[in-house]
Enzyme design. Structure first.
Site, PDB file in Angstrom:
ATOM      1  N   LYS A  25     -28.047 -35.367  66.560  1.00 48.99           N
ATOM      2  CA  LYS A  25     -28.039 -33.949  66.929  1.00 48.99           C
ATOM      3  C   LYS A  25     -28.118 -33.803  68.450  1.00 48.99           C
ATOM      4  CE  LYS A  25     -30.370 -32.096  62.809  1.00 48.99           C
ATOM      5  NZ  LYS A  25     -29.266 -31.235  62.369  1.00 48.99           N
ATOM      6  N   ARG A  64     -29.219 -33.618  51.384  1.00 51.44           N
ATOM      7  CA  ARG A  64     -28.618 -33.726  50.056  1.00 51.44           C
ATOM      8  C   ARG A  64     -28.709 -35.136  49.505  1.00 51.44           C
ATOM      9  NH1 ARG A  64     -23.108 -31.470  52.563  1.00 51.44           N
ATOM     10  NH2 ARG A  64     -24.646 -30.515  53.952  1.00 51.44           N
TER      11      ARG A  64
HETATM   12  N1  BES Z   1     -31.948 -30.103  58.574  1.00 49.12           N
HETATM   13  C1  BES Z   1     -30.591 -29.788  58.841  1.00 49.12           C
HETATM   14  C2  BES Z   1     -30.265 -28.328  58.581  1.00 49.12           C
HETATM   15  C3  BES Z   1     -30.724 -27.349  59.602  1.00 49.12           C
HETATM   16  C4  BES Z   1     -30.040 -27.197  60.787  1.00 49.12           C
HETATM   17  C5  BES Z   1     -31.791 -26.529  59.367  1.00 49.12           C
HETATM   18  C6  BES Z   1     -30.439 -26.261  61.717  1.00 49.12           C
HETATM   19  C7  BES Z   1     -32.184 -25.588  60.278  1.00 49.12           C
HETATM   20  C8  BES Z   1     -31.518 -25.453  61.455  1.00 49.12           C
HETATM   21  C9  BES Z   1     -29.675 -30.629  57.958  1.00 49.12           C
HETATM   22  O1  BES Z   1     -30.130 -31.894  57.640  1.00 49.12           O
HETATM   23  C10 BES Z   1     -28.405 -30.791  58.704  1.00 49.12           C
HETATM   24  O2  BES Z   1     -28.431 -31.419  59.720  1.00 49.12           O
HETATM   25  N2  BES Z   1     -27.330 -30.224  58.191  1.00 49.12           N
HETATM   26  C11 BES Z   1     -26.067 -30.286  58.828  1.00 49.12           C
HETATM   27  C12 BES Z   1     -25.017 -30.535  57.769  1.00 49.12           C
HETATM   28  C13 BES Z   1     -23.683 -30.846  58.327  1.00 49.12           C
HETATM   29  C14 BES Z   1     -23.697 -32.216  58.990  1.00 49.12           C
HETATM   30  C15 BES Z   1     -22.672 -30.825  57.221  1.00 49.12           C
HETATM   31  C16 BES Z   1     -25.837 -28.942  59.524  1.00 49.12           C
HETATM   32  O3  BES Z   1     -26.212 -27.909  58.972  1.00 49.12           O
HETATM   33  O4  BES Z   1     -25.336 -28.950  60.629  1.00 49.12           O
HETATM   34 MN    MN Z   2     -29.599 -33.323  59.116  1.00 53.46          MN
END
Ligand code: BES
Ligand code: MN
Ligand code: ZN
Length: 479
Positions: free
Chosen positions: A263, A337
């Site tokens: 990230k 997931r």
């Molecule tokens: N924990 C995150 C989701 C999230 C992101 C929650 C920002 C709150 C704020 C999750 O594990 C994630 O990183 N999801 C990705 C999925 C994508 C790679 C398909 C996302 O939402 O960017």
């Molecule tokens: Mn994630």
């Protein structure tokens, strides 16, 4: 914080020695001859207390009253939203006084929901995180008396509201703790400590046991960190053993760096909140422990870190889930997931009447619904109805999202049974479609709380959601 329910009498407000007397005035207010209603009538007449929800008048040491502050709060129709507005304004007015004792005085009998809103909002507005601060001072408010015209009518609602507050606060505390103070092992400890309450049993699985179960997807996420994973199983048995339980499954990523699909640095600290689904399960168990209802509930938490150590999962890796389905991991940041799918397969062994998973799953859900409502996904009509209703009674709102099969198109993989991501479009829904593949054996609902479990910005902090929603769902779901 201690709450106590009492019968309201205008005279007690005048003689009550407390730091803050909060007095709710509704549209239906009718003046009597007692000092309190005379005071209210004057304030209304002069316009010092405007007849509008959220208007407050803070009176310091009024003559004839023993309280330091008497705060008149207009709550208009007394709806939960009106009550919330009023409490927020009132507590802002007396914040500097750091009250230790307060009383909530309802001149008119509140609804169960109005009472619930008052208690949860009061707790929320006085909450203070202090665990990792050196000047460890918690909230000042410790004692709250709640006075209503008929206390027997509201006894159950009161108990439920207090239990909700305690559950919400446990979820907030663990959500707020930094990742180095809230590891999978710490969360397992919180669950273990819950066994001091009646009817609760806990089992903790570590890497070896999880390996034996064949939870290859969960393991794959955990392998990028030296911090060992934990799979937590909580059982609350309040009904006959043969009664099918509701299973709650919480995402417990104690820190989500994204893994190799790392990230951006900005706001990455907020990924300590990626275990708020798990924290909500713990919070619900705290509330069940207090209420001891006659239902069976299982809580499952899949907890680990998502880091990028030398053994970390790589984009393109194929992993085998407990269900036997293989998964091509195209993005290691879609880890929620992966841990959830194995927990969902594990849930089958309880022959559940319903399974609900709770996860801070997608940024896309934040874009779709913001911080007001959690998104829920379910193909089961009675579950959907019950969730929507529980959202209203608890004022912990949620909203239905679709599950059309067309949304699963993008999850096709050339190298495995399924890919863990589709394109950017409909990201919250494609995530739900991924999970749905693992839920064929029982009625299922998925709650994406990415937008609601915590607040960003100046008021950064966990909200304790959706503990209130889950609690009302469990207690009101028809058997
Ligand atoms: N924990 C995150 C989701 C999230 C992101 C929650 C920002 C709150 C704020 C999750 O594990 C994630 O990183 N999801 C990705 C999925 C994508 C790679 C398909 C996302 O939402 O960017
Ligand atoms: Mn994630
Ligand atoms: Zn995550």
């Amino acid at each position: 914080m201690n709450f106590e329910l009492k019968i309201f009498a205008p005279s007690t407000v005048s003689i009550e020695k407390t730091d803050v007397s909060l007095v709710f005035v509704a549209n239906s207010f009718e003046s009597g001859k007692d000092a309190l209603s005379v005071l209210i009538a004057k304030a209304l007449k002069s316009g010092d207390l405007a007849a509008k929800a959220g208007q407050v008048l803070d009176i310091y040491r009024p003559l004839g009253f023993a309280a330091t502050h008497v705060v008149l709060i207009h709550v208009a129709e007394g709806s939960p939203t009106d009550v919330r507005k009023g409490i927020l304004a009132a507590m802002a007015a007396v914040k500097a006084a750091k009250p230790k004792h307060a009383s909530l005085n309802f001149l008119q009998q509140p609804s169960a929901q109005g009472l619930r809103a008052a208690l949860t909002c009061l707790a929320e507005s006085t909450y203070l995180y202090h665990t990792t601060k050196s000047d460890a001072e918690g909230r000042s408010l410790t004692q709250v008396a709640v006075a209503v015209p008929d206390d027997t009518l509201l006894a159950d609602a009161f108990k439920r509201a207090v239990a909700a507050v305690n559950g919400i606060e446990l979820a907030k505390e663990w959500g707020n703790r930094p990742a180095n103070y809230a590891t999978p092992t710490h969360l397992a400890g919180v669950a273990k400590a819950m066994t001091k309450f009646a009817r609760i049993k806990v089992e903790i699985l570590g890497p070896k046991e999880v390996d034996k179960l064949g939870m290859g997807a969960f393991q794959a996420v955990a392998q990028g960190s030296d911090e060992p994973l934990r799979f937590i199983e909580l059982r609350y048995q309040g009904a006959a053993k043969a009664d099918a339980p509701v299973v709650l499954v919480g995402k417990g990523i104690t820190f989500d760096s994204g893994g190799i699909s790392i990230k951006p640095a900005a706001e990455m600290d907020e990924m300590k909140y990626d275990m708020c689904g798990a924290a909500s399960v713990l919070g619900v168990f705290r509330a069940l422990a207090e209420l001891q209802p006659e239902i069976n509930v299982v809580g499952l938490i899949a907890s680990c870190e998502n880091l990028s150590g030398s053994r970390a999962l790589k984009p393109g890796d194929v992993v085998t889930s407990m269900s036997g389905q293989t998964i091509e991991v195209l993005n290691t940041d879609a880890e929620g997931r992966l841990v959830l799918c194995d927990a969902l397969t594990y849930a089958e062994r309880f022959k559940p009447r319903a399974v609900l998973d709770i996860a801070t799953l997608t940024g896309a859900c934040v874009i779709a619904l913001g911080g007001v409502r959690s998104g829920f996904f379910s193909a089961d009509e009675s579950l959907s109805k019950a969730l929507l209703a529980a959202g209203e009674t608890s004022q912990d709102l949620c909203w239905p999202m679709p599950l059309d099969d067309e949304y699963a198109e993008g999850l096709k993989s050339s190298f495995a049974d399924v890919a863990n991501v589709a394109g950017r479009a409909g990201g919250a829904i494609t995530a739900a479609k991924f999970l749905q593949r693992f839920t064929a054996k029982y009625p299922w609902a998925h709650l994406d709380v990415a937008g609601t479990a915590w607040k960003s910005g100046a008021a950064k902090g966990a909200t304790g959601r959706p503990v209130g929603l889950l609690l009302d769902f469990l207690l009101d779901y028809p058997t």
